[in-house]
Design an enzyme around this catalytic site. Structure first.
Site, PDB file in Angstrom:
ATOM      1  N   ASN A 141       0.685  -1.154  -0.086  1.00  0.00           N
ATOM      2  CA  ASN A 141       0.002  -0.209   0.020  1.00  0.00           C
ATOM      3  C   ASN A 141       1.014   1.046  -0.027  1.00  0.00           C
ATOM      4  O   ASN A 141       1.427   1.592   1.204  1.00  0.00           O
ATOM      5  CB  ASN A 141      -0.810  -0.110   1.478  1.00  0.00           C
ATOM      6  CG  ASN A 141      -1.728   1.317   1.364  1.00  0.00           C
ATOM      7  OD1 ASN A 141      -1.802   2.022   0.444  1.00  0.00           O
ATOM      8  ND2 ASN A 141      -2.225   1.219   2.658  1.00  0.00           N
ATOM      9  N   LYS A 150       0.056   4.255   0.070  1.00  0.00           N
ATOM     10  CA  LYS A 150      -0.621   5.386   0.389  1.00  0.00           C
ATOM     11  C   LYS A 150      -0.403   6.606  -0.529  1.00  0.00           C
ATOM     12  O   LYS A 150      -0.288   6.314  -1.952  1.00  0.00           O
ATOM     13  CB  LYS A 150      -0.113   5.674   1.602  1.00  0.00           C
ATOM     14  CG  LYS A 150      -0.191   4.417   2.589  1.00  0.00           C
ATOM     15  CD  LYS A 150      -0.075   4.686   3.833  1.00  0.00           C
ATOM     16  CE  LYS A 150      -0.108   3.318   4.605  1.00  0.00           C
ATOM     17  NZ  LYS A 150      -0.335   3.254   6.378  1.00  0.00           N
ATOM     18  N   HIS A 198      -9.644   1.043   4.941  1.00  0.00           N
ATOM     19  CA  HIS A 198      -8.118   1.103   5.693  1.00  0.00           C
ATOM     20  C   HIS A 198      -8.440   2.144   6.970  1.00  0.00           C
ATOM     21  O   HIS A 198      -9.309   2.946   6.820  1.00  0.00           O
ATOM     22  CB  HIS A 198      -7.199   1.862   4.509  1.00  0.00           C
ATOM     23  CG  HIS A 198      -6.007   1.784   5.259  1.00  0.00           C
ATOM     24  ND1 HIS A 198      -5.549   2.677   6.146  1.00  0.00           N
ATOM     25  CD2 HIS A 198      -4.914   0.966   5.092  1.00  0.00           C
ATOM     26  CE1 HIS A 198      -4.269   2.339   6.565  1.00  0.00           C
ATOM     27  NE2 HIS A 198      -3.692   1.419   5.757  1.00  0.00           N
ATOM     28  N   GLU A 207      -7.047   4.643   7.872  1.00  0.00           N
ATOM     29  CA  GLU A 207      -6.857   5.936   7.630  1.00  0.00           C
ATOM     30  C   GLU A 207      -8.116   6.435   7.104  1.00  0.00           C
ATOM     31  O   GLU A 207      -8.440   7.686   7.104  1.00  0.00           O
ATOM     32  CB  GLU A 207      -5.535   6.106   6.680  1.00  0.00           C
ATOM     33  CG  GLU A 207      -4.320   6.015   7.473  1.00  0.00           C
ATOM     34  CD  GLU A 207      -3.100   5.568   6.539  1.00  0.00           C
ATOM     35  OE1 GLU A 207      -3.048   5.628   5.556  1.00  0.00           O
ATOM     36  OE2 GLU A 207      -2.005   4.999   7.509  1.00  0.00           O
ATOM     37  N   GLU A 222      -5.312  -5.116  10.632  1.00  0.00           N
ATOM     38  CA  GLU A 222      -4.569  -3.979  10.715  1.00  0.00           C
ATOM     39  C   GLU A 222      -4.782  -3.147  12.040  1.00  0.00           C
ATOM     40  O   GLU A 222      -5.471  -2.353  12.182  1.00  0.00           O
ATOM     41  CB  GLU A 222      -4.538  -2.969   9.641  1.00  0.00           C
ATOM     42  CG  GLU A 222      -4.297  -3.610   8.185  1.00  0.00           C
ATOM     43  CD  GLU A 222      -3.595  -2.623   7.072  1.00  0.00           C
ATOM     44  OE1 GLU A 222      -2.420  -2.912   6.984  1.00  0.00           O
ATOM     45  OE2 GLU A 222      -4.251  -1.628   7.061  1.00  0.00           O
ATOM     46  N   GLY A 226       2.507   2.258  10.814  1.00  0.00           N
ATOM     47  CA  GLY A 226       3.333   3.365  10.599  1.00  0.00           C
ATOM     48  C   GLY A 226       4.018   3.962  11.754  1.00  0.00           C
ATOM     49  O   GLY A 226       4.519   4.908  11.983  1.00  0.00           O
ATOM     50  N   SER A 268       3.326  -2.056  10.292  1.00  0.00           N
ATOM     51  CA  SER A 268       4.737  -2.116  10.475  1.00  0.00           C
ATOM     52  C   SER A 268       5.276  -3.590  10.144  1.00  0.00           C
ATOM     53  O   SER A 268       6.334  -3.993  10.777  1.00  0.00           O
ATOM     54  CB  SER A 268       5.108  -1.551  11.754  1.00  0.00           C
ATOM     55  OG  SER A 268       4.741  -0.654  12.170  1.00  0.00           O
TER      56      SER A 268
END
Ligand code: PGA
Length: 251
Positions: A10, A12, A96, A98, A168, A174, A214
């Site tokens: 991904n 991003k 996701h 985010e 996730e 991150g 991560s």
């Protein structure tokens, strides 16, 4: 669909065309003798046509990070899933963290998006996972169950086996903190059991569940060796051809 291994990158909102092209050309070299593995790159929407071109002579598939839950209409700024299909996407992330946290996507909305993608034969990769507060408050299993159930509420029964899930944990995305392989495996087992409760044993045994948060070269092999982990959804480490290549080699 049947259960198999995926390594998905991904990107991003990173990489411009020249950088993406170099990355993909280096990755193509890592793919030799990796027949039972599906490698997916997931660029930002504007890069999709480029990525389809760069990957055209390889087995790498291209996915999208997001799209509308509607097929077309007056939705300024949204991306039509039908366009993704025509451009050559075979996968699309749905929900996701985010998108959920920064753009307010609800479980129901994510489920509707997954259903729309399925009508076009684009495989949704539905992301689920808990925040640090939810984990510390011991609410993580309930949160994940709710995300799975509401997704399935929106999806027609014949398509129940056609999704991929990604676990996730938000606290690991991150941040450099990874769930331990055992922690991740425990949640993956919970996800599979929850799918079984909702959609039955056959569907549950056919669904691939990826881990994201991560994931990196140093932990890829151990994560992938867990019984219930079927692949990796990689953010930061997928932007570096050497790191992502090592993760592909870890399979
Ligand atoms: P990360 O991101 O690997 O950088 O933690 C994973 C993701 O958001 O999919």
């Amino acid at each position: 669909m049947s259960r198999m291994t995926y390594i998905a990158g991904n990107w991003k909102m990173n990489l411009l065309p020249d950088q993406g092209e170099v990355l993909v050309s280096e990755l193509v070299g890592s793919l030799k003798n990796k027949k039972d593995l599906e490698v997916i790159v997931i660029p930002t929407t504007g890069l999709i046509p480029f990525a389809v071109d760069w990957t055209s002579n390889s087995s790498i598939q291209v996915g999208a990070q997001n799209c509308s839950d509607m097929l077309s209409g007056a939705y300024t700024g949204e991306t039509s899933p039908g366009l993704l299909k025509i451009l050559g996407c075979t996968y699309c992330l749905a929900g996701h963290s985010e998108r959920r946290v920064l753009y307010g996507e609800t479980n129901e909305f994510v489920g509707r998006k997954a259903q729309t993608l399925l009508t076009l034969n684009i495989t949704p990769i539905v992301c689920v996972g808990e925040s640090l507060e939810e984990r510390e408050g011991n609410q993580h299993l309930d949160k994940i169950s709710e995300q799975i159930r509401t997704t399935y509420d929106q999806i027609e029964k014949e398509k129940w086996g056609d999704l991929i899930f990604a676990y996730e944990p938000i606290w690991a995305i991150g941040t450099g903190k990874t769930a331990t392989p055992e922690q991740a495996d425990e949640i993956h087992l919970h996800i599979r059991r929850e799918i079984e409760n909702v959609a039955g044993k056959l569907v549950a045994s056919s669904i691939s569940i990826l881990y994201g948060g991560s994931a990196k070269p140093s932990n890829a092999k151990e994560l992938l060796s867990q019984e219930n982990i079927d692949g990796l959804l990689v953010g930061g480490a997928s932007l570096n051809a050497e790191d992502f290549g090592k993760m592909i080699s870890a399979f």
